[in-house]
Write a protein that holds these residues in place. Structure first.
Motif, mmCIF file in Angstrom:
data_model
loop_
_atom_site.group_PDB
_atom_site.id
_atom_site.type_symbol
_atom_site.label_atom_id
_atom_site.label_comp_id
_atom_site.label_asym_id
_atom_site.label_seq_id
_atom_site.Cartn_x
_atom_site.Cartn_y
_atom_site.Cartn_z
ATOM 1 N N ALA A 23 27.151 17.915 25.593
ATOM 2 C CA ALA A 23 26.817 19.296 25.219
ATOM 3 C C ALA A 23 25.427 19.792 24.870
ATOM 4 O O ALA A 23 25.178 20.149 23.672
ATOM 5 N N CYS A 24 24.766 19.639 25.788
ATOM 6 C CA CYS A 24 23.769 20.324 25.294
ATOM 7 C C CYS A 24 23.679 21.869 25.007
ATOM 8 O O CYS A 24 23.321 22.707 25.634
ATOM 9 N N GLY A 25 24.268 21.981 24.052
ATOM 10 C CA GLY A 25 24.403 23.158 23.603
ATOM 11 C C GLY A 25 24.536 24.537 24.299
ATOM 12 O O GLY A 25 25.012 25.496 23.860
ATOM 13 N N GLY A 26 24.854 24.708 25.593
ATOM 14 C CA GLY A 26 24.940 25.894 26.163
ATOM 15 C C GLY A 26 26.454 26.652 25.798
ATOM 16 O O GLY A 26 27.185 26.429 26.366
ATOM 17 N N GLY A 27 26.650 27.297 25.162
ATOM 18 C CA GLY A 27 27.863 27.905 24.486
ATOM 19 C C GLY A 27 28.999 28.140 25.558
ATOM 20 O O GLY A 27 28.824 27.701 26.524
ATOM 21 N N ASN A 28 29.963 28.658 24.949
ATOM 22 C CA ASN A 28 31.266 28.833 25.675
ATOM 23 C C ASN A 28 31.076 30.150 26.624
ATOM 24 O O ASN A 28 30.602 31.256 26.182
ATOM 25 N N GLY A 29 31.372 29.792 27.899
ATOM 26 C CA GLY A 29 31.057 30.933 28.822
ATOM 27 C C GLY A 29 32.388 30.948 29.727
ATOM 28 O O GLY A 29 32.760 29.886 30.152
ATOM 29 N N ASP A 30 32.574 32.106 30.248
ATOM 30 C CA ASP A 30 33.554 32.482 31.026
ATOM 31 C C ASP A 30 33.036 32.945 32.373
ATOM 32 O O ASP A 30 33.897 33.726 33.144
ATOM 33 N N ASP A 31 31.773 32.709 32.859
ATOM 34 C CA ASP A 31 31.102 33.159 33.809
ATOM 35 C C ASP A 31 31.982 32.843 34.989
ATOM 36 O O ASP A 31 32.116 31.410 35.423
ATOM 37 N N ASP A 32 32.368 33.669 36.149
ATOM 38 C CA ASP A 32 33.331 33.440 37.199
ATOM 39 C C ASP A 32 32.345 32.630 38.150
ATOM 40 O O ASP A 32 32.601 31.776 39.120
ATOM 41 N N ASP A 128 23.663 17.589 25.549
ATOM 42 C CA ASP A 128 24.513 17.331 24.254
ATOM 43 C C ASP A 128 25.312 15.986 24.814
ATOM 44 O O ASP A 128 25.553 15.075 23.904
ATOM 45 N N ASP A 129 26.090 16.265 25.738
ATOM 46 C CA ASP A 129 27.057 15.291 26.230
ATOM 47 C C ASP A 129 26.492 13.963 26.720
ATOM 48 O O ASP A 129 26.892 12.754 26.230
ATOM 49 N N VAL A 130 25.044 13.917 27.214
ATOM 50 C CA VAL A 130 24.446 12.808 27.703
ATOM 51 C C VAL A 130 23.934 12.023 26.417
ATOM 52 O O VAL A 130 24.283 10.894 26.244
ATOM 53 N N GLY A 162 20.884 21.813 26.870
ATOM 54 C CA GLY A 162 20.933 22.812 27.840
ATOM 55 C C GLY A 162 20.234 22.163 29.236
ATOM 56 O O GLY A 162 20.519 22.504 30.396
ATOM 57 N N ASP A 163 19.428 21.150 28.969
ATOM 58 C CA ASP A 163 18.999 20.148 30.342
ATOM 59 C C ASP A 163 20.070 19.592 30.921
ATOM 60 O O ASP A 163 21.076 19.044 30.526
ATOM 61 N N LYS A 164 19.932 19.754 32.348
ATOM 62 C CA LYS A 164 20.753 19.027 33.312
ATOM 63 C C LYS A 164 20.235 17.686 33.893
ATOM 64 O O LYS A 164 20.853 17.147 34.661
ATOM 65 N N GLU A 165 18.968 17.568 33.646
ATOM 66 C CA GLU A 165 18.199 16.407 34.251
ATOM 67 C C GLU A 165 17.890 15.564 32.923
ATOM 68 O O GLU A 165 17.342 15.984 31.971
ATOM 69 N N PRO A 203 26.066 21.968 18.229
ATOM 70 C CA PRO A 203 25.699 20.953 19.388
ATOM 71 C C PRO A 203 24.357 20.551 18.988
ATOM 72 O O PRO A 203 23.757 19.738 19.283
ATOM 73 N N GLU A 204 23.476 21.489 18.898
ATOM 74 C CA GLU A 204 22.163 21.461 18.550
ATOM 75 C C GLU A 204 21.873 20.649 17.278
ATOM 76 O O GLU A 204 20.897 19.658 17.320
ATOM 77 N N GLU A 205 22.389 20.556 16.171
ATOM 78 C CA GLU A 205 22.609 19.878 15.151
ATOM 79 C C GLU A 205 22.624 18.281 15.549
ATOM 80 O O GLU A 205 22.208 17.383 15.069
ATOM 81 N N LEU A 206 23.835 18.353 16.223
ATOM 82 C CA LEU A 206 24.181 17.020 16.738
ATOM 83 C C LEU A 206 23.097 16.350 17.493
ATOM 84 O O LEU A 206 22.665 15.112 17.273
ATOM 85 N N VAL A 207 22.267 17.066 18.462
ATOM 86 C CA VAL A 207 21.342 16.410 19.265
ATOM 87 C C VAL A 207 20.161 15.837 18.233
ATOM 88 O O VAL A 207 19.735 15.052 18.372
ATOM 89 N N GLU A 208 19.872 16.935 17.264
ATOM 90 C CA GLU A 208 18.941 16.658 16.454
ATOM 91 C C GLU A 208 19.100 15.391 15.654
ATOM 92 O O GLU A 208 18.037 14.571 15.263
ATOM 93 N N ILE A 209 20.096 15.291 15.233
ATOM 94 C CA ILE A 209 20.557 14.028 14.345
ATOM 95 C C ILE A 209 20.372 12.784 15.444
ATOM 96 O O ILE A 209 19.728 11.773 14.604
#
Length: 595
Positions: A23-32, A128-130, A162-165, A203-209
């Motif tokens: 989770a690199c923090g990119g919030g919940n989205g329902d973008d089709d 975030d997930d990485v 938010g990074d994918k790489e 998620p940003e706080e998780l990454v920061e820690i």
């Protein structure tokens, strides 16, 4: 390895009792736009798999949930960069992303997550997930893992929310590098945004820690990790316990999918239904649903014949093989697999912990050939006693390894020698608590061992428990002197490597794959060295040394390699057995009913 192994951690398998030998923090989205037109159901009908052990955790990466019972149903629910594909080979999952090794010295691998990859709740799969995966699978923070398979040598990935790489740079060479990043089963990537939220963080706080610790400074690392664990205490508590399945599934918001399937209906004690993930960005699975029905092994063949299930993969037996082959409209396959049965001794407590003499006597009295002759050879006429836990008999180099590692005294059962040792040490009548999972074949094995070792002078207290592999069961909590089960894994040395490495603590959450809590500095050194060797000949020499050490110190007694057996109705398609810990489900997205 019938527990699930990791990356290649072993997995305790449910073939009547195996662990998966991780989770690199990119919030919940329902973008089709994140949902491919392909992600709808494939129209392949309902396929029903019979399985013995019921799922008890959505998180098979947790130290005390590393079992096939959990890895099998989640294998195509939480996915990653690779999986064990056809013939058990590490296979890139191109739908999840891509990777490339760009340097050997130092070892550097670059990864890219598919730009459309999202959790089924719409949250992007990203940095975030990485970082959560890195900090757990490498043992950097207190999330707990069943073993470490290379991640402990990877520097902190330099990515931002938010990074994918991202890039993995290794501190040391690692031969099995392709299986280090997130895969499936006990090496899967878990949803960081859920963990953060349940831990009272963003998620940003998780990454920061995670990034706030100086991981490369030995002096600062320990104090920094301790502080981070304190900040993450609630998140860690959720990671280890929040995904347990106790009478019902966790909240749907807590179990988003990153694969082609997601959890549907769960009926405790009955079944779990997997349904297509409507937000999956890749190719949709063929089946409309896959139902995993929980059925005792001795009832699975009848269920197949009655049309109640479509696929079974039970522990083979002569009677069962004959019964299945006599059925009309059923295909049967017997095959090699990376699963071995063994007896592991407890080095933490009990009579074996401080007595090499008692360990030697017990290994000498084990009726290994009798077990194979009576229970395995009728299914696989070529079956032999297995003489190493670091290589399977069907792998190239096995004969050479055994010739240099098997002590001559263990080549055959020797009850007289075992009894002499007990008499010399005034130990006749020593009680040995032999424990295993309750199923027909293991009950037979246990009775054969009890009879033989009682004849040698031990008093064998044999019990088979239905909850043997559960979090509060005997195996994880060291309530045994000798434990008999199977490890399920792969050809990867890194998969079983943690099985004999000194644990941080002999507890359910910290011993990982090291069920007997064996600890030895020489073994730790050899286990570290073998992971760095890329030359096959040199690696096999080191494997021979490791195997010899295990025998000479009475750590474990291999019994046999499990012949696999699967049977399925002819009106389902694309069922292909697999030797690795991915098991029969390795290609589940391709399953479908015949049109």
């Amino acid at each position: 390895m019938t527990r699930f192994g990791k990356t290649s951690k072993l997995v305790a398998a449910a073939l009547g009792g195996a662990l998966v030998l991780s989770a690199c923090g990119g919030g919940n989205g329902d973008d089709d736009d994140n949902t491919s037109d392909e992600s709808q159901s494939g129209g392949g009908g309902t396929v029903i798999l019979a399985y013995e052990q019921e799922v008890y955790s959505w998180n098979p990466t947790a130290a005390d949930a590393n079992a096939a019972a959990n890895s099998i149903p989640t294998y195509w629910v939480t996915t990653g960069f690779w999986y064990f594909g056809e013939n058990g080979v590490v296979t890139a999952n191109d739908e999840f992303g891509s990777y490339e090794k760009v340097s050997d010295d130092p070892l550097i691998v670059e990864y890219t997550i598919n730009e459309n990859a999202v959790w089924s709740d719409g949250t992007p799969i990203d940095c975030d997930d990485v970082l959560l995966h890195w900090s757990q699978q490498g043992g950097y923070l207190g999330w707990g893992a069943s073993g470490y398979a290379g991640m402990e040598d990877v520097k902190l990935p330099d990515c931002e929310p938010g990074d994918k790489e991202f890039t993995y740079e290794y501190r040391k060479p690692f031969a099995d590098w392709e299986s280090v990043a997130s895969g499936q089963g006990n090496n899967a990537m878990m949803p960081a945004h859920v963990v953060a939220e349940q831990g009272g963080l963003t998620p940003e706080e998780l990454v920061e820690i995670i990034k706030g610790v100086d991981w490369e400074d030995p002096d600062a690392r320990e104090a920094g990790a301790e502080e981070a664990n304190e900040q993450l205490a609630d998140a860690i508590e959720f990671f280890t316990t929040g995904w347990l399945i106790e009478g019902g599934l966790p909240d749907a918001a807590h179990i988003p999918s990153s694969g082609p399937f997601t959890f549907g209906e769960y009926q405790p004690g009955e079944s779990l239904t997997l349904v297509p993930n409507e937000n999956y960005w890749g190719e949709a699975p063929n089946a409309d649903e896959v139902i995993i029905r929980y059925i005792e092994q001795n009832e699975q063949a009848q269920a197949l014949q009655n049309g109640e299930v479509d696929i079974i993969a039970p522990q083979p037996s002569p009677d069962l093989k004959a019964q299945l082959e006599a059925m009309d409209g059923v295909e049967v396959s017997v095959f090699d697999q990376y699963i071995y049965e063994h007896v592991t001794l407890n080095f933490d407590s009990g009579p074996f912990a401080e007595s090499p003499e008692l360990r030697e006597a017990f290994l000498l009295c084990l009726p290994r050939e009798t077990i194979v002759e009576n229970l395995i050879r009728p299914v696989d006429e070529d079956a032999q006693v297995l003489n190493s836990t670091v290589m399977q008999a069907f792998e190239p180099g096995y004969d050479e390894l055994i010739s240099g590692s098997l002590p001559s005294e263990y080549s055959e059962q020797d009850i007289d020698a075992a009894r002499q040792i007990l008499e010399d040490n005034d130990a006749v009548g020593t009680t040995i608590e032999l424990r295993t999972l309750d199923n027909p074949r293991r009950n037979q094995q246990g009775q054969l061992i009890a009879d033989a070792c009682t004849e040698a002078g031990f008093e064998v207290d044999f019990e088979a428990h239905g909850d043997f592999f559960e979090g509060d069961g005997a195996m994880y909590n060291n309530r045994f002197h000798a434990a008999m089960f199977a490890w399920q894994g792969s050809s990867l040395v890194s998969g079983w490597n943690s099985t004999y490495r000194t644990p941080s603590e002999c507890s359910a959450s910290d011993k990982g794959n090291n069920s007997g809590c064996y600890s030895n500095e020489d073994m730790d050194r050899m286990l570290d060295e073998v992971l760095r060797i890329t030359d096959e000949g040199e690696r096999n020499e080191m494997l021979s040394d490791i195997s010899a050490h295990l025998w000479e110190n009475g750590v474990v007694a291999p019994l046999f390699s499990h012949p696999g057996m699967a049977a399925w109705s002819e009106d389902v398609e694309n069922i292909v057995p697999n030797p690795a810990q991915s098991d029969i489900v390795w290609n589940m997205p391709e399953w479908q009913r015949s049109s």
